[in-house]
Enzyme design. Structure first.
Site, PDB file in Angstrom:
ATOM      1  N   TYR A 158       0.839  -1.207   0.000  1.00 34.80           N
ATOM      2  CA  TYR A 158       0.000   0.000   0.000  1.00 34.80           C
ATOM      3  C   TYR A 158       0.868   1.249   0.000  1.00 34.80           C
ATOM      4  O   TYR A 158       0.656   2.172  -0.797  1.00 34.80           O
ATOM      5  CB  TYR A 158      -0.916  -0.034   1.222  1.00 34.80           C
ATOM      6  CG  TYR A 158      -1.853   1.146   1.343  1.00 34.80           C
ATOM      7  CD1 TYR A 158      -2.993   1.226   0.558  1.00 34.80           C
ATOM      8  CD2 TYR A 158      -1.594   2.171   2.240  1.00 34.80           C
ATOM      9  CE1 TYR A 158      -3.863   2.308   0.670  1.00 34.80           C
ATOM     10  CE2 TYR A 158      -2.456   3.257   2.361  1.00 34.80           C
ATOM     11  CZ  TYR A 158      -3.589   3.311   1.571  1.00 34.80           C
ATOM     12  OH  TYR A 158      -4.438   4.386   1.688  1.00 34.80           O
ATOM     13  N   LYS A 162       1.155   4.149  -2.953  1.00 42.36           N
ATOM     14  CA  LYS A 162       0.817   5.553  -2.720  1.00 42.36           C
ATOM     15  C   LYS A 162       2.027   6.465  -2.920  1.00 42.36           C
ATOM     16  O   LYS A 162       1.888   7.598  -3.384  1.00 42.36           O
ATOM     17  CB  LYS A 162       0.234   5.724  -1.320  1.00 42.36           C
ATOM     18  CG  LYS A 162      -1.107   5.007  -1.133  1.00 42.36           C
ATOM     19  CD  LYS A 162      -2.157   5.442  -2.149  1.00 42.36           C
ATOM     20  CE  LYS A 162      -3.533   4.870  -1.846  1.00 42.36           C
ATOM     21  NZ  LYS A 162      -4.561   5.330  -2.795  1.00 42.36           N
TER      22      LYS A 162
END
Length: 272
Positions: A158, A162
């Site tokens: 994740y 990002k």
């Protein structure tokens, strides 16, 4: 609030819940024509469209998996065929999964990267193609996370995705700045959305999350939508390649925050 947004066309991915839903609703309130993308939850998306139309707005709901290029392209075509143009693209669709890194499979890594980064790239690319075709000073708003800055154990994929969104935003902003196509990014902190529901599903967890945020509360999705509306408008026309971190101070080393005002905080108000 932003008169220049009236009648502009926006496409919002992941628009049927959470931050995407709040952005789509705010855009509609500004008088924009909104294409609301969803992957699942067609009922929620259709309810949004119905509510927007009842208030005199224009909206459509489009089912598409943003990791599948053919579905993304079909969604773009439907948006353009329906509204005739595109002015604002919001790449909001995203997922997160709690997985111990040394036990993570490549498939699990790829799944998060494909939704969060690959899907965002496709959205940016297709929006820029349309802006170049229209010769329009278009606007792209990506949604990353405070975890483009803050490492997060069990969420390596994740954080990587990002962080990639941040650099993708900057690179595209630089590449297309001369033709005034703006690309910016919102990095939310703790926000009360379905993707974070497990973090706030008990009073104890909610209080723990609030205490960890220096400003002392978990944000509502509408607070991110306020930023999106500003970035979409001409009020921000000299801003490109930037990430607006909206995290209540979470990225300011929260373990070092000042605790002495905790009791006093309840006495403060924003009323004049």
């Amino acid at each position: 609030m932003y008169n220049d947004l009236k009648d502009k066309v926006a496409l919002v991915t992941g628009g049927s819940s959470g931050i995407g839903k709040a952005i789509a609703e705010r855009f509609a309130a500004e008088g924009m024509k909104v294409a609301i993308n969803y992957h699942s939850g067609s009922e929620a998306a259709e309810e949004m469209v119905k509510a927007i139309k009842e208030q005199g707005g224009e909206a459509i709901a489009i089912k598409a998996d943003t990791t599948k290029e053919e579905e993304f392209l079909a969604m773009f075509k439907e948006t353009i065929d329906t509204f005739g143009a595109l002015h604002v693209m919001v790449n909001n669709a995203g997922i997160q999964k709690d997985i111990v890194s040394h036990e993570m499979t490549t498939e699990e890594f790829d799944q998060v990267m494909n939704v969060n980064l690959r899907g965002t790239f496709i959205g940016c690319r297709e929006a820029i193609k349309q802006f170049m075709k229209q010769k329009y000073k278009g606007n792209i708003i990506n949604v990353s996370s405070v975890h483009e800055i803050i490492p997060w154990p069990h969420y390596a994929q994740y954080c990587a995705s990002k962080g990639g969104v941040k650099l993708l935003t900057q690179s595209l902003a630089m590449e297309y700045a001369r033709v005034q196509i703006r690309v910016n990014n919102i990095a939310p902190g703790s926000v009360d959305t379905p993707i974070n529901a497990a973090n706030f599903d008990t009073e104890e967890k909610k209080k723990g999350a609030e205490d960890f945020v220096p400003m002392g509360y978990v944000a509502e999705p509408a607070e991110m939508a306020n930023i999106a509306a500003f970035l979409a408008s001409k009020e921000s026309k000299y801003i490109t390649g930037q990430t607006i971190v909206s995290d209540g101070g979470l990225s300011l080393y929260p373990s070092h925050r000042n605790w002495e005002y905790d009791e006093l905080a309840a006495e403060f108000t924003d009323e004049i």
